[in-house]
Design a protein around this motif. Structure first.
Motif, PDB file in Angstrom:
ATOM      1  N   ASN A 159       9.310  24.973 -52.896  1.00 53.55           N
ATOM      2  CA  ASN A 159       9.937  23.780 -53.465  1.00 53.55           C
ATOM      3  C   ASN A 159      10.216  23.842 -54.935  1.00 53.55           C
ATOM      4  O   ASN A 159      10.246  25.014 -55.659  1.00 53.55           O
ATOM      5  CB  ASN A 159       8.731  22.496 -53.566  1.00 53.55           C
TER       6      ASN A 159
ATOM      7  N   ARG B 211      14.997  20.681 -46.896  1.00 50.24           N
ATOM      8  CA  ARG B 211      13.969  20.536 -45.574  1.00 50.24           C
ATOM      9  C   ARG B 211      14.496  19.203 -45.183  1.00 50.24           C
ATOM     10  O   ARG B 211      15.142  18.439 -45.582  1.00 50.24           O
ATOM     11  CB  ARG B 211      12.729  20.443 -46.388  1.00 50.24           C
TER      12      ARG B 211
ATOM     13  N   ASP C 276      14.667  23.522 -50.923  1.00 48.76           N
ATOM     14  CA  ASP C 276      13.956  24.471 -50.533  1.00 48.76           C
ATOM     15  C   ASP C 276      14.669  25.667 -50.794  1.00 48.76           C
ATOM     16  O   ASP C 276      15.639  26.468 -50.693  1.00 48.76           O
ATOM     17  CB  ASP C 276      13.958  24.587 -48.849  1.00 48.76           C
TER      18      ASP C 276
END
Length: 129
Positions: free
Chosen positions: A2, A32, A38
């Motif tokens: 993240n 995501r 991501d």
């Protein structure tokens, strides 16, 4: 990973990562299912490259050029060197200006009595038209 993890891994703040994405310096990462960004190891590597270039004083547009050269395996090292030398010359000019400013301030401060008297060469110099 993240954005927080990418930030930690790259040393680039989350705010700057978003900014670099917004201006196209970093391509938008995959998302995501939840909608969260991501980031890949390649994204982190690119962010580190940008951070290193910023630390050397390169402005955004020159970083954009450097990124293009980095990705171009057929690049000429002369092109990279030319960018670096131009930036070094600009930094030298800025350093000279900063040194002149520092010298002027020290000279003015040394000429100031620094006591209760109102006369002050620093204020006089700033008020000069």
């Amino acid at each position: 990973m993240n954005i927080g993890q990418a930030s930690q891994a790259s040393g680039v703040s989350q705010r700057m990562i978003r900014h670099y994405e917004k201006i196209g310096l970093v391509p938008p990462p995959a998302r995501r299912r939840s909608g969260y960004r991501d980031y890949s190891d390649a994204d982190v590597h690119r962010l580190r490259f940008i951070a290193n270039a910023r630390d050397l004083g390169f402005p955004i547009e020159e970083i954009r050029s450097l990124l293009g050269l980095w990705q171009d395996r057929g690049r000429s090292s002369g092109d990279v060197k030319a960018l670096a030398m131009a930036r070094a010359e600009e930094l030298g000019r800025k350093a000279a200006k900063l040194q002149a400013m520092r010298t002027a301030l020290v000279t003015l401060a040394e000429a100031c009595h620094g006591d209760v008297r109102p006369e002050c060469p620093i204020i006089e110099r700033l008020a000069r038209t």
